[in-house]
Design an enzyme around this catalytic site. Structure first.
Site, PDB file in Angstrom:
ATOM      1  CG  MET A   1      -1.951  -1.346   1.202  1.00 25.36           C
ATOM      2  SD  MET A   1      -3.492  -0.955   1.934  1.00 25.36           S
ATOM      3  CE  MET A   1      -3.037  -0.734   3.738  1.00 25.36           C
ATOM      4  N   GLY A   2       2.087   1.063  -0.387  1.00 26.55           N
ATOM      5  CA  GLY A   2       3.074   2.169  -0.512  1.00 26.55           C
ATOM      6  C   GLY A   2       3.718   2.576   0.966  1.00 26.55           C
TER       7      GLY A   2
ATOM      8  CD  GLU B   1      15.821  -1.562   4.743  1.00 26.15           C
ATOM      9  OE1 GLU B   1      16.495  -2.723   4.133  1.00 26.15           O
ATOM     10  OE2 GLU B   1      15.909  -0.665   4.167  1.00 26.15           O
ATOM     11  N   GLY B   2      10.979  -2.800   5.474  1.00 28.38           N
ATOM     12  CA  GLY B   2      10.338  -4.013   5.548  1.00 28.38           C
ATOM     13  C   GLY B   2      10.093  -4.509   3.937  1.00 28.38           C
ATOM     14  CG  HIS B   3       7.001  -2.271   2.113  1.00 31.18           C
ATOM     15  ND1 HIS B   3       6.758  -0.950   2.845  1.00 31.18           N
ATOM     16  CD2 HIS B   3       5.718  -2.807   1.984  1.00 31.18           C
ATOM     17  CE1 HIS B   3       5.563  -1.103   3.335  1.00 31.18           C
ATOM     18  NE2 HIS B   3       5.071  -1.827   2.769  1.00 31.18           N
TER      19      HIS B   3
ATOM     20  CD  GLN C   1      -1.957  -8.890   4.410  1.00 32.51           C
ATOM     21  OE1 GLN C   1      -2.563  -7.990   4.310  1.00 32.51           O
ATOM     22  NE2 GLN C   1      -0.351  -8.331   4.030  1.00 32.51           N
TER      23      GLN C   1
ATOM     24  CB  SER D   1       4.520  -0.638  11.146  1.00 32.74           C
ATOM     25  OG  SER D   1       3.200   0.029  10.755  1.00 32.74           O
ATOM     26  CB  SER D   2       3.145   2.274   6.353  1.00 33.90           C
ATOM     27  OG  SER D   2       3.592   1.350   5.524  1.00 33.90           O
ATOM     28  NE  ARG D   3      -2.758   1.657   9.954  1.00 36.55           N
ATOM     29  CZ  ARG D   3      -3.074   0.528   9.019  1.00 36.55           C
ATOM     30  NH1 ARG D   3      -2.217  -0.598   9.170  1.00 36.55           N
ATOM     31  NH2 ARG D   3      -4.213   0.750   8.507  1.00 36.55           N
TER      32      ARG D   3
HETATM   33  O1  PAF Z   1      -0.003  -5.718   3.506  1.00 37.24           O
HETATM   34  C1  PAF Z   1      -0.454  -4.853   2.698  1.00 37.24           C
HETATM   35  O2  PAF Z   1       0.303  -3.673   2.656  1.00 37.24           O
HETATM   36  C2  PAF Z   1      -1.943  -5.057   2.124  1.00 37.24           C
HETATM   37  O3  PAF Z   1      -2.855  -5.803   2.996  1.00 37.24           O
HETATM   38  C3  PAF Z   1      -1.678  -5.602   0.806  1.00 37.24           C
HETATM   39  C4  PAF Z   1      -1.286  -7.196   0.803  1.00 37.24           C
HETATM   40  C5  PAF Z   1      -0.930  -4.838  -0.109  1.00 37.24           C
HETATM   41  C6  PAF Z   1      -3.156  -5.650   0.301  1.00 37.24           C
HETATM   42  O4  PAF Z   1      -3.734  -4.522   0.137  1.00 37.24           O
END
Ligand code: PAF
Length: 283
Positions: free
Chosen positions: A30-31, A35-37, A153, A185-187
């Site tokens: 979700m943008g 560093e996790g992404h 998830q 986390s983005s949050r």
């Molecule tokens: O983990 C996330 O960022 C979201 O839940 C995902 C998997 C991109 C789905 O919108």
């Protein structure tokens, strides 16, 4: 790196990659990349010939009182990072590209969505499964990369892959932490400096749980009580849940012996809801 907004363009470019016999890796996000992404992208680039990143703040996974409008959006920085890391195609669709006005079909992960985060976020995993199923159909990846930080998830998406026969392998990568232990986390961007300090209680609670297991504690209630204490020590923190569940079924365990245990918690730090977890193989 190519940046595209439409499903047709993704199909065209991924189709060309497939025709050249390239394996396709996919990192859905979700943008607000951190560093996790980056660790997911690096692994995708290492493992696959052609890497697709999606950046889409998916409205269907946010509840009416959640942070959809204020969710951090940092597309320019995301694009630069993805390019540097070697992503081939960045798919950044609009909400109307992803959801037609008359869209009425959703994917519901029955059972597994009733545990952990699903209890306080009704409809969240329906939104996640729906968008991930759509993205899998659009990108048709060989491998999709998810983070262990969102443990529920990952379990739910794995179940969906099997239940709906998606020809995609899920690779789940470890949670990336700040040097002091806070899970990326983005949050985290919402936290004030004082809350950022208090947010460490999630990691401290997980450390306390791990230490207790190492000292031969096998009683879930006793471990949960110790974790509660670590969180009660922080003024701005409020526990939503602390759960010890079987890592595959997400069903609560009372005695830990012999279980692959997911120790997961959600804590509100000020107005920010944070989650974290560890998995322990308990003998
Ligand atoms: O983990 C996330 O960022 C979201 O839940 C995902 C998997 C991109 C789905 O919108």
């Amino acid at each position: 790196m190519l940046v595209v907004q439409t499903i047709a363009e993704v199909r065209k470019f991924v189709g060309e990659a497939r025709e050249s016999r390239k394996s396709v890796g996919f990192v859905p996000t979700m943008g607000a990349l951190h560093e996790g992404h980056a660790s997911l992208i690096r692994r995708a680039v290492e493992r696959c010939d052609y890497v697709v990143l999606s950046v889409f703040v998916n409205p269907t996974q946010f509840g009416p009182s959640e942070d959809l409008a204020k969710y951090p959006r940092t597309f320019d920085a995301d694009r630069q990072l993805a390019d540097r890391l070697g992503v081939d195609l960045c798919f950044a669709p609009s909400a109307s590209e992803m959801y037609a006005a008359n869209c009425s079909t959703y994917v519901v992960p029955e059972g597994l969505q009733d545990a952990l985060c699903g209890r306080s976020r009704p409809g969240h995993f329906r939104g996640v499964c729906t968008v991930v199923a759509k993205l899998f159909n659009i990108v048709r990846p060989d491998v999709a990369f998810f983070g262990q930080k969102d443990a529920q998830q990952a379990v739910i998406v794995q179940r969906m892959i099997e239940d709906l026969n998606f020809a995609v392998e899920l690779e789940v990568l470890p949670t990336v932490r700040e040097p002091d232990g806070l899970a990326m986390s983005s949050r985290n961007a919402y936290l004030s400096p004082a809350q950022r300090q208090d947010a460490l209680c999630l990691f401290h609670a997980l450390q306390a749980a791990f230490a207790a297991i190492t000292r031969a504690q096998r009683d879930a209630a006793a471990i949960r009580a110790q974790m509660q204490q670590a969180i009660a020590a922080m003024p701005s923190a409020r526990v939503e849940y602390i759960e010890l569940v079987d890592a595959a079924t997400l069903k609560p365990v009372t005695g830990l012996a012999g279980h692959h245990v997911l120790i997961a918690l959600a804590v509100h730090v000020g107005a920010t809801r944070l989650i974290d977890n560890i998995v322990v193989d308990v003998t």
